[in-house]
Design an enzyme around this catalytic site. Structure first.
Site, PDB file in Angstrom:
ATOM      1  N   SER A   1      20.211  33.084   4.695  1.00 12.87           N
ATOM      2  CA  SER A   1      20.030  31.816   3.960  1.00 12.87           C
ATOM      3  C   SER A   1      21.326  31.033   4.067  1.00 12.87           C
ATOM      4  CB  SER A   1      19.731  32.106   2.484  1.00 12.87           C
ATOM      5  OG  SER A   1      19.714  30.912   1.736  1.00 12.87           O
TER       6      SER A   1
ATOM      7  N   TYR B   1      21.765  35.836  -6.120  1.00 13.06           N
ATOM      8  CA  TYR B   1      21.109  35.535  -4.843  1.00 13.06           C
ATOM      9  C   TYR B   1      22.150  35.324  -3.738  1.00 13.06           C
ATOM     10  CZ  TYR B   1      17.996  33.403  -1.406  1.00 13.06           C
ATOM     11  OH  TYR B   1      17.300  33.120  -0.262  1.00 13.06           O
TER      12      TYR B   1
HETATM   13  P1  NAP Z   1       8.048  34.267  -0.518  1.00 16.45           P
HETATM   14  O1  NAP Z   1       7.002  33.287  -0.155  1.00 16.45           O
HETATM   15  O2  NAP Z   1       8.272  34.615  -1.951  1.00 16.45           O
HETATM   16  O3  NAP Z   1       7.771  35.612   0.308  1.00 16.45           O
HETATM   17  C1  NAP Z   1       8.579  36.760   0.113  1.00 16.45           C
HETATM   18  C2  NAP Z   1       8.000  37.905   0.915  1.00 16.45           C
HETATM   19  O4  NAP Z   1       8.804  39.076   0.674  1.00 16.45           O
HETATM   20  C3  NAP Z   1       6.567  38.225   0.537  1.00 16.45           C
HETATM   21  O5  NAP Z   1       5.812  38.502   1.689  1.00 16.45           O
HETATM   22  C4  NAP Z   1       6.722  39.481  -0.308  1.00 16.45           C
HETATM   23  O6  NAP Z   1       5.562  40.282  -0.186  1.00 16.45           O
HETATM   24  C5  NAP Z   1       7.910  40.150   0.375  1.00 16.45           C
HETATM   25  N1  NAP Z   1       8.563  41.136  -0.512  1.00 16.45           N
HETATM   26  C6  NAP Z   1       9.153  40.912  -1.700  1.00 16.45           C
HETATM   27  N2  NAP Z   1       9.543  42.075  -2.239  1.00 16.45           N
HETATM   28  C7  NAP Z   1       9.202  43.047  -1.361  1.00 16.45           C
HETATM   29  C8  NAP Z   1       9.341  44.462  -1.357  1.00 16.45           C
HETATM   30  N3  NAP Z   1       9.937  45.123  -2.375  1.00 16.45           N
HETATM   31  N4  NAP Z   1       8.865  45.166  -0.299  1.00 16.45           N
HETATM   32  C9  NAP Z   1       8.261  44.513   0.723  1.00 16.45           C
HETATM   33  N5  NAP Z   1       8.108  43.174   0.785  1.00 16.45           N
HETATM   34  C10 NAP Z   1       8.572  42.452  -0.263  1.00 16.45           C
HETATM   35  O7  NAP Z   1       9.485  33.802   0.028  1.00 16.45           O
HETATM   36  P2  NAP Z   1       9.909  33.010   1.358  1.00 16.45           P
HETATM   37  O8  NAP Z   1      10.351  31.671   0.944  1.00 16.45           O
HETATM   38  O9  NAP Z   1       8.889  33.156   2.431  1.00 16.45           O
HETATM   39  O10 NAP Z   1      11.228  33.826   1.743  1.00 16.45           O
HETATM   40  C11 NAP Z   1      11.326  34.693   2.859  1.00 16.45           C
HETATM   41  C12 NAP Z   1      12.803  34.935   3.168  1.00 16.45           C
HETATM   42  O11 NAP Z   1      13.433  33.684   3.448  1.00 16.45           O
HETATM   43  C13 NAP Z   1      13.582  35.557   2.007  1.00 16.45           C
HETATM   44  O12 NAP Z   1      14.486  36.520   2.512  1.00 16.45           O
HETATM   45  C14 NAP Z   1      14.358  34.387   1.425  1.00 16.45           C
HETATM   46  O13 NAP Z   1      15.559  34.794   0.804  1.00 16.45           O
HETATM   47  C15 NAP Z   1      14.627  33.574   2.684  1.00 16.45           C
HETATM   48  N6  NAP Z   1      14.885  32.161   2.437  1.00 16.45           N
HETATM   49  C16 NAP Z   1      13.996  31.393   1.730  1.00 16.45           C
HETATM   50  C17 NAP Z   1      14.278  30.061   1.502  1.00 16.45           C
HETATM   51  C18 NAP Z   1      13.352  29.164   0.710  1.00 16.45           C
HETATM   52  O14 NAP Z   1      13.777  28.075   0.263  1.00 16.45           O
HETATM   53  N7  NAP Z   1      12.075  29.537   0.544  1.00 16.45           N
HETATM   54  C19 NAP Z   1      15.486  29.496   1.980  1.00 16.45           C
HETATM   55  C20 NAP Z   1      16.348  30.304   2.706  1.00 16.45           C
HETATM   56  C21 NAP Z   1      16.055  31.628   2.925  1.00 16.45           C
HETATM   57  P3  NAP Z   1       4.894  41.148  -1.354  1.00 16.45           P
HETATM   58  O15 NAP Z   1       5.135  40.442  -2.656  1.00 16.45           O
HETATM   59  O16 NAP Z   1       3.461  41.206  -0.930  1.00 16.45           O
HETATM   60  O17 NAP Z   1       5.583  42.465  -1.282  1.00 16.45           O
END
Ligand code: NAP
Length: 238
Positions: free
Chosen positions: A139, A152
């Site tokens: 990130s 975070y």
């Molecule tokens: P999201 O929609 O909340 O998805 C998160 C994913 O992680 C879900 O598929 C969830 O699946 C999985 N997960 C969470 N806990 C888990 C566990 N204990 N074991 C296995 N899987 C788990 O979030 P997103 O925005 O797509 O984020 C994905 C990545 O991008 C993250 O690393 C986040 O830090 C990074 N990121 C996001 C943003 C943003 O603004 N959205 C910006 C920069 C970086 P289940 O709940 O089904 O397990």
């Protein structure tokens, strides 16, 4: 033909958001993959949407035994793994006295320990083949800090440190390690409603495909991608 045609991958956090977009993008390139998350139903739906391409693996990546199970499944069903995408993550935002120890632990356990466990499980296989690419979805919060982001940001700075260390450790084996650092993305991550100018999950997925498609002699170690914030919302002078 796509540079990724016939490759194999494991993608964590595949049940929604960025991870699901990565699975769809890699599938369009001809990649077969294991899709990991805890939500079995969502993974099975994705597998039905992309038949013959996606193998669902319901697992909690905080659990070492579950992660080893994902590795065993992937090697059994795919034969080998070319690309590991560590994307699963959680975010809790608040002032330091508002963050609970449970929220702190969850961020470190999923974002950092989960990525470590996945690398620990797949690196010996990649070393043996002297081929493989680990792509960590870090990130911008792994490069800068901001108020209400202590836990975070610390977890994502850890992901960058893990990435940089592995770049050095795995170089002698000719393995590639990359970090993609997006700014805000239009998902429901961290409980915040998405902003319509934020990056789309598909933009991050496209970058994963670009990073993974580089010729053998080229490594993209770190990609920083930010949304273009409309001038009217930027404040200050142009
Ligand atoms: P999201 O929609 O909340 O998805 C998160 C994913 O992680 C879900 O598929 C969830 O699946 C999985 N997960 C969470 N806990 C888990 C566990 N204990 N074991 C296995 N899987 C788990 O979030 P997103 O925005 O797509 O984020 C994905 C990545 O991008 C993250 O690393 C986040 O830090 C990074 N990121 C996001 C943003 C943003 O603004 N959205 C910006 C920069 C970086 P289940 O709940 O089904 O397990």
């Amino acid at each position: 033909m796509s540079a990724l045609q016939g490759r194999t991958a494991v993608v964590t956090g595949a049940s929604r958001g960025i991870g699901r977009a990565i699975v769809r993008r890699l599938a369009a390139e001809g990649v077969r993959m294991v899709a990991v998350a805890r939500s079995r139903d969502a993974l099975e739906e994705l597998a039905r949407e992309l038949p013959g391409t996606v193998i669902p693996a319901a697992a909690d990546i905080r659990d070492p035994a579950a992660v080893d199970g994902v590795r065993d499944l992937a090697l059994d069903r795919l034969g080998h793994v070319d690309i590991l995408v560590n994307n699963a993550g959680v975010g809790h935002f608040g002032l330091i006295e508002e963050l609970t120890p449970e929220q702190w632990d969850e961020m470190f356990d999923v974002n950092l320990k989960g990525a470590y466990l996945m690398c620990r499980a797949f690196v010996p296989h990649m070393k043996e083949r002297r081929s493989g690419h680990i792509i960590n979805i870090a990130s911008v919060a792994g490069l800068v800090t901001f108020p209400r982001g202590a836990g975070y940001c610390a977890s994502k700075w850890g992901v960058i440190a893990l990435t940089e260390t592995l770049i050095q450790e795995l170089k002698p084996y000719e393995l590639k390690v990359s970090a993609i650092c997006p700014g805000s993305v239009q998902t429901h991550f961290g409980g915040t409603p998405p902003r319509d100018y934020s990056l789309r999950p598909e933009d991050v997925a496209e970058m994963v495909a670009v990073v993974a498609s580089q010729p053998r002699g080229v490594i993209l170690n770190q990609i920083v991608m930010r949304p273009l914030v409309p001038a009217a919302l930027q404040g200050g002078q142009a």
